[in-house]
Scaffold this motif. Structure first.
Motif, PDB file in Angstrom:
ATOM      1  N   ARG A 166       6.028  -0.731  12.109  1.00  0.00           N
ATOM      2  CA  ARG A 166       4.981   0.156  12.584  1.00  0.00           C
ATOM      3  C   ARG A 166       3.740  -0.554  13.123  1.00  0.00           C
ATOM      4  NH1 ARG A 166       1.452   2.887  13.861  1.00  0.00           N
ATOM      5  NH2 ARG A 166       1.048   5.092  13.498  1.00  0.00           N
ATOM      6  N   TRP A 167       3.470  -1.790  12.663  1.00  0.00           N
ATOM      7  CA  TRP A 167       2.158  -2.371  12.926  1.00  0.00           C
ATOM      8  C   TRP A 167       2.176  -3.589  13.850  1.00  0.00           C
ATOM      9  CZ3 TRP A 167       2.829  -2.564   7.117  1.00  0.00           C
ATOM     10  CH2 TRP A 167       2.488  -1.355   6.515  1.00  0.00           C
ATOM     11  N   ASP A 168       0.994  -3.894  14.399  1.00  0.00           N
ATOM     12  CA  ASP A 168       0.746  -5.216  14.965  1.00  0.00           C
ATOM     13  C   ASP A 168       0.408  -6.170  13.818  1.00  0.00           C
ATOM     14  OD1 ASP A 168       1.052  -3.849  17.320  1.00  0.00           O
ATOM     15  OD2 ASP A 168      -0.593  -4.873  18.318  1.00  0.00           O
ATOM     16  N   VAL A 169       0.300  -7.447  14.134  1.00  0.00           N
ATOM     17  CA  VAL A 169       0.168  -8.454  13.076  1.00  0.00           C
ATOM     18  C   VAL A 169      -1.096  -8.252  12.232  1.00  0.00           C
ATOM     19  CG1 VAL A 169      -0.061 -10.927  12.594  1.00  0.00           C
ATOM     20  CG2 VAL A 169       1.586 -10.129  14.303  1.00  0.00           C
ATOM     21  N   GLY A 170      -2.239  -8.165  12.879  1.00  0.00           N
ATOM     22  CA  GLY A 170      -3.496  -8.017  12.154  1.00  0.00           C
ATOM     23  C   GLY A 170      -3.537  -6.727  11.349  1.00  0.00           C
ATOM     24  N   GLU A 171      -3.044  -5.680  11.972  1.00  0.00           N
ATOM     25  CA  GLU A 171      -2.995  -4.361  11.347  1.00  0.00           C
ATOM     26  C   GLU A 171      -2.119  -4.399  10.081  1.00  0.00           C
ATOM     27  OE1 GLU A 171      -1.184  -1.705  14.112  1.00  0.00           O
ATOM     28  OE2 GLU A 171      -2.094   0.116  13.268  1.00  0.00           O
ATOM     29  N   ALA A 172      -1.006  -5.098  10.158  1.00  0.00           N
ATOM     30  CA  ALA A 172      -0.092  -5.198   9.017  1.00  0.00           C
ATOM     31  C   ALA A 172      -0.795  -5.840   7.834  1.00  0.00           C
ATOM     32  CB  ALA A 172       1.152  -6.008   9.397  1.00  0.00           C
ATOM     33  N   ILE A 173      -1.498  -6.909   8.107  1.00  0.00           N
ATOM     34  CA  ILE A 173      -2.181  -7.634   7.029  1.00  0.00           C
ATOM     35  C   ILE A 173      -3.243  -6.742   6.381  1.00  0.00           C
ATOM     36  CG2 ILE A 173      -3.665  -9.617   6.513  1.00  0.00           C
ATOM     37  CD1 ILE A 173      -2.131 -11.072   8.861  1.00  0.00           C
ATOM     38  N   ALA A 174      -4.032  -6.085   7.228  1.00  0.00           N
ATOM     39  CA  ALA A 174      -5.106  -5.237   6.705  1.00  0.00           C
ATOM     40  C   ALA A 174      -4.550  -4.064   5.895  1.00  0.00           C
ATOM     41  CB  ALA A 174      -5.969  -4.733   7.865  1.00  0.00           C
ATOM     42  N   TRP A 175      -3.551  -3.416   6.448  1.00  0.00           N
ATOM     43  CA  TRP A 175      -2.966  -2.210   5.828  1.00  0.00           C
ATOM     44  C   TRP A 175      -2.317  -2.547   4.488  1.00  0.00           C
ATOM     45  CZ3 TRP A 175      -1.799   2.332   9.363  1.00  0.00           C
ATOM     46  CH2 TRP A 175      -1.210   3.392   8.691  1.00  0.00           C
ATOM     47  N   VAL A 176      -1.480  -3.579   4.489  1.00  0.00           N
ATOM     48  CA  VAL A 176      -0.750  -3.922   3.266  1.00  0.00           C
ATOM     49  C   VAL A 176      -1.706  -4.427   2.186  1.00  0.00           C
ATOM     50  CG1 VAL A 176       1.088  -5.360   2.281  1.00  0.00           C
ATOM     51  CG2 VAL A 176       1.368  -4.358   4.551  1.00  0.00           C
ATOM     52  N   SER A 177      -2.763  -5.089   2.601  1.00  0.00           N
ATOM     53  CA  SER A 177      -3.759  -5.548   1.620  1.00  0.00           C
ATOM     54  C   SER A 177      -4.325  -4.358   0.845  1.00  0.00           C
ATOM     55  CB  SER A 177      -4.899  -6.298   2.327  1.00  0.00           C
ATOM     56  OG  SER A 177      -4.392  -7.443   2.971  1.00  0.00           O
ATOM     57  N   ARG A 178      -4.473  -3.251   1.531  1.00  0.00           N
ATOM     58  CA  ARG A 178      -4.993  -2.045   0.879  1.00  0.00           C
ATOM     59  C   ARG A 178      -3.988  -1.462  -0.136  1.00  0.00           C
ATOM     60  NH1 ARG A 178      -8.707   1.284   3.320  1.00  0.00           N
ATOM     61  NH2 ARG A 178      -8.457   2.448   1.371  1.00  0.00           N
ATOM     62  N   LEU A 179      -2.727  -1.840   0.008  1.00  0.00           N
ATOM     63  CA  LEU A 179      -1.708  -1.313  -0.916  1.00  0.00           C
ATOM     64  C   LEU A 179      -1.368  -2.300  -2.033  1.00  0.00           C
ATOM     65  CD1 LEU A 179       0.693   0.310   1.738  1.00  0.00           C
ATOM     66  CD2 LEU A 179      -1.158   1.412   0.466  1.00  0.00           C
ATOM     67  N   ALA A 180      -2.095  -3.424  -2.056  1.00  0.00           N
ATOM     68  CA  ALA A 180      -1.767  -4.493  -3.007  1.00  0.00           C
ATOM     69  C   ALA A 180      -1.896  -4.033  -4.455  1.00  0.00           C
ATOM     70  CB  ALA A 180      -2.656  -5.712  -2.755  1.00  0.00           C
ATOM     71  N   GLU A 181      -2.826  -3.124  -4.704  1.00  0.00           N
ATOM     72  CA  GLU A 181      -3.048  -2.685  -6.094  1.00  0.00           C
ATOM     73  C   GLU A 181      -1.792  -2.049  -6.707  1.00  0.00           C
ATOM     74  OE1 GLU A 181      -5.371   1.016  -6.684  1.00  0.00           O
ATOM     75  OE2 GLU A 181      -5.775   0.971  -4.522  1.00  0.00           O
ATOM     76  N   PHE A 182      -0.874  -1.602  -5.843  1.00  0.00           N
ATOM     77  CA  PHE A 182       0.345  -0.969  -6.373  1.00  0.00           C
ATOM     78  C   PHE A 182       1.470  -1.988  -6.579  1.00  0.00           C
ATOM     79  CE2 PHE A 182      -2.022   2.078  -3.741  1.00  0.00           C
ATOM     80  CZ  PHE A 182      -2.491   2.878  -4.767  1.00  0.00           C
ATOM     81  N   ARG A 183       1.144  -3.259  -6.373  1.00  0.00           N
ATOM     82  CA  ARG A 183       2.030  -4.397  -6.636  1.00  0.00           C
ATOM     83  C   ARG A 183       3.430  -4.263  -6.034  1.00  0.00           C
ATOM     84  NH1 ARG A 183       3.386  -5.037 -11.397  1.00  0.00           N
ATOM     85  NH2 ARG A 183       2.741  -3.016 -12.158  1.00  0.00           N
ATOM     86  N   PRO A 184       3.504  -4.055  -4.732  1.00  0.00           N
ATOM     87  CA  PRO A 184       4.842  -4.086  -4.110  1.00  0.00           C
ATOM     88  C   PRO A 184       5.403  -5.505  -4.124  1.00  0.00           C
ATOM     89  CG  PRO A 184       3.155  -3.940  -2.413  1.00  0.00           C
ATOM     90  CD  PRO A 184       2.433  -3.827  -3.734  1.00  0.00           C
ATOM     91  N   LEU A 185       6.701  -5.613  -4.401  1.00  0.00           N
ATOM     92  CA  LEU A 185       7.359  -6.923  -4.372  1.00  0.00           C
ATOM     93  C   LEU A 185       7.380  -7.450  -2.944  1.00  0.00           C
ATOM     94  CD1 LEU A 185       9.154  -9.143  -5.738  1.00  0.00           C
ATOM     95  CD2 LEU A 185      11.122  -7.722  -5.134  1.00  0.00           C
ATOM     96  N   TRP A 186       7.725  -6.547  -2.011  1.00  0.00           N
ATOM     97  CA  TRP A 186       7.744  -6.963  -0.617  1.00  0.00           C
ATOM     98  C   TRP A 186       7.247  -5.870   0.311  1.00  0.00           C
ATOM     99  CZ3 TRP A 186      13.618  -7.066  -1.538  1.00  0.00           C
ATOM    100  CH2 TRP A 186      14.267  -5.931  -1.024  1.00  0.00           C
TER     101      TRP A 186
END
Lengths: 432, 432
Positions: free
Chosen positions: B246-266
């Motif tokens: 779904r994302w461009d590179v920068g967008e992916a990093i920013a978006w997934v960082s926001r989901l880090a608190e839910f501790r996804p493995l990947w």
């Protein structure tokens, strides 16, 4: 006036070029230059012509893919499309079901190119000029998805200097001198030495100074043929060599090193077109020998070109008017190449590629790069007679096309005769 | 006995999964899980069944490509094929004309997979076991072209420990416990919160401990749904998230960082499947957050996987039994992953993918990796009822298949009813 698209027709057109080994190389021994040829018709009688280049078997698969895309085009108006060309591009490339069989690669992307090439031709015919004086309109055709880490819309706007436009009569210099070309017609893999010598002699007489030959089938044979062609063209003319993906990485480095004495400007397609890191390794190894790496004719989309540029994996960007998603995606690649300061030297030849890509390289020169250093466009002297506005070469230069459109219209009689398998040419050949 | 292939039949089979949003994600909102389904018949009455997975529109294009390849298969004997399986693989993938519309990517490669999957099924049915005790025979199926800079035939031979074989009853541990799986069935993009909660509850009751959810359409919505699923599964179970490009590179990093608190493995498929360097940048940026990158279901061939591994662009290799050129190319990728010490966690689901890929992951465990750390195979609970030997899950593990073959045979009645567009299911839907 509104131009509503009411019909899309696609034809499998093949030319039996394999009979004389035209176009033969280390990986494509018997190409029959072909096209999935698209005609879109509007309610006011205007037509747009587009195509994608293929080499024989498999063209019917691309035709099938064009038919699958037709439903996304028919019923739309040209004005609706160009008012959001980026959105229309994404409609074709990101259909929620069809993107699975790509995305933006292989058959479905070749089909997208054929369809969009016809839309650009229609636009150019309808307006006579396209994007003129308005970089914003040009940039609005580009889908920046997946490339914003290398090129943003804002950067793209700055790079277009806007002294000309797509499909517009170009500036004086180009009108007088044309855009420099090189020839691939002298040294196909399947040609005899005698044929090669005669063709070189003729080409030199016609003013050609840059020559490309096919290599990669047999090293000793390559050495002999490189020596022969270097003798024919002399030390000052330019020689390029093309392996059409024949080697693995280590093999490419070893093989090309053996050909260094013939001073090729570039080695083209040394390995898999997907191998960005491999091309980077080859570039690095061959740089000390003064040999650069060119690739792109099978580089399947802007995301791949982005990485080739980011990884310093090529030193010449060989865009293709049919492999990429038409003008829209080629604009993205031209602008990325400009940012990375890598010259664009388009792939051409086949059937119709010279006709189409000449527009792109003129735009690149007039509106983006303003530079002819190390830049030239491939030319192959085949099959131009089947087009209503064939590419014109003078003194080894492409002379700017003057007729309206994308130069992509084929003669009706040629299409009729070469339809596969029901055209007269094929009926005769297949019944032999 | 010689098994001469005398016929290849291909069918466009589609299941209307979009009606209930099964399989929906950020890029594929309305997939109809489908297949180009291949049956090859021999002169002695034995058959081989193969397929490639698609998601609806466009399946007819893959069918057209299978028909184009049929001429290279019909007339050959199974014994002739397996005596030089590498050569046969290359015959299909490097046809001098058809390779232009790939090579080894998109429609033509999906078609190659369907055809070769049927050949592997035929081989397994003819012999009961394949490659048993003989790493040389297994390695002789792999085309090493373009990957020798990462994996040579000699290395491959060493990596196969040869305590089992392809399509053979596996060792005791697997027979007892099975191969660990994770489920994607609980959290498709189009499911309501109520549906998601119910499915998680059911899955937990059935012993599932690893869950994947779809993300990428809307950040706030993703946060809410991640919180919900983490609440449902508790802190100790495993959560993976999947953005389907779904994302461009920068967008992916920013978006997934926001989901880090839910501790996804990947994070799976954060950006274009072609963007090796982009995935490498994302991997590097997310590593400090403990989130790794998985990709592969649309990684189109071994050359791309090679580079993903070389560039440290993924931390989980998601092979696909139909995107790559059948078992042949999957073997190459398994062995490269082993060399680079990256775990293989296959893509499955769709229609038939679980049935096929379970054979590959069992081979990977028994004969190559001997490791279950951070390894698991995707499972989706759809459409298994259409197969004669459906995948069997027990305690959230794949139980080794027992019937001979590649588990790729569909029920004749299912094929008949779901043929597109003439099967009864589609006749009814299309006439609504």
């Amino acid at each position: 006036m509104v131009h509503k698209i009411i019909k899309l027709a696609v034809t499998d057109v093949r030319f039996p070029t394999s009979l004389e080994q035209h176009g033969s190389d280390a990986m494509h021994r018997d190409p029959d230059y072909s096209a999935a040829y698209v005609v879109i018709s509007t309610d006011v009688g205007l037509r747009g012509y587009g195509l994608t280049f293929t080499v024989g078997r498999g063209t019917e698969i691309v035709v099938c893919a064009v038919e699958a895309l037709a439903g996304l085009v028919v019923g739309k108006s040209l004005e609706e499309i160009i008012s959001d060309f980026r959105g229309f591009y994404r409609l074709l490339t990101s259909d929620g079901q069809m993107r699975w069989i790509g995305p933006e690669k292989g058959v479905i992307h070749l089909a997208t190119a054929a369809v969009l090439n016809a839309v650009w031709d229609l636009w150019a015919r309808a307006e006579g000029k396209v994007g003129c004086g308005d970089p914003k309109q040009i940039v609005s055709c580009i889908d920046f998805r997946y490339i914003t880490d290398a090129l943003t819309e804002q950067e793209a706007l700055v790079y277009i200097t806007c002294v000309g436009c797509l499909f517009c009569p170009p500036e004086d210099q180009m009108l007088k001198e044309g855009y420099p070309a090189y020839t691939t017609s002298c040294a196909w893999m399947g040609y005899s030495d005698q044929q090669l010598k005669q063709l070189c002699t003729d080409a030199l007489n016609n003013g050609w100074t840059k020559f490309k030959m096919k290599v990669g089938a047999d090293l000793e044979d390559d050495i002999r043929r490189c020596r022969l062609i270097r003798q024919m063209i002399g030390p000052d003319n330019t020689l390029m060599i093309d392996a059409n993906q024949r080697w693995d990485v280590g093999e490419a480095i070893a093989w090309v090193s053996r050909l260094a004495e013939f001073r090729p400007l570039w080695i083209e397609e040394p390995t898999s077109p997907d191998d960005i890191l491999g091309h980077a390794a080859i570039s690095k190894a061959l740089a000390p020998l003064g040999i650069r790496v060119a690739t792109g004719e099978q580089c399947h989309n802007r995301v791949m070109f982005k990485q080739f540029l980011q990884a310093s994996a090529l030193q010449f960007v060989q865009i293709d008017s049919c492999r990429l998603g038409s003008v829209n995606e080629n604009l993205a690649v031209l602008l990325m190449a400009h940012k990375f300061q890598v010259p664009v030297c388009p792939h051409a030849g086949g059937v119709g590629l010279c006709e189409l890509v000449q527009h792109l390289i003129l735009f690149d020169y007039i509106c983006v790069s303003a530079d002819l250093n190390n830049r030239m466009c491939e030319y192959v002297d085949h099959l131009h007679e089947h087009f209503t506005s064939p590419a014109v070469i003078r003194n080894a230069c492409y002379m700017p096309p003057k007729d309206p459109g994308y130069s992509s219209e084929m003669l009706e009689s040629s299409v009729h005769t070469h339809q596969y398998p029901e055209g007269d040419v094929w009926k005769t050949l297949l019944n032999k």
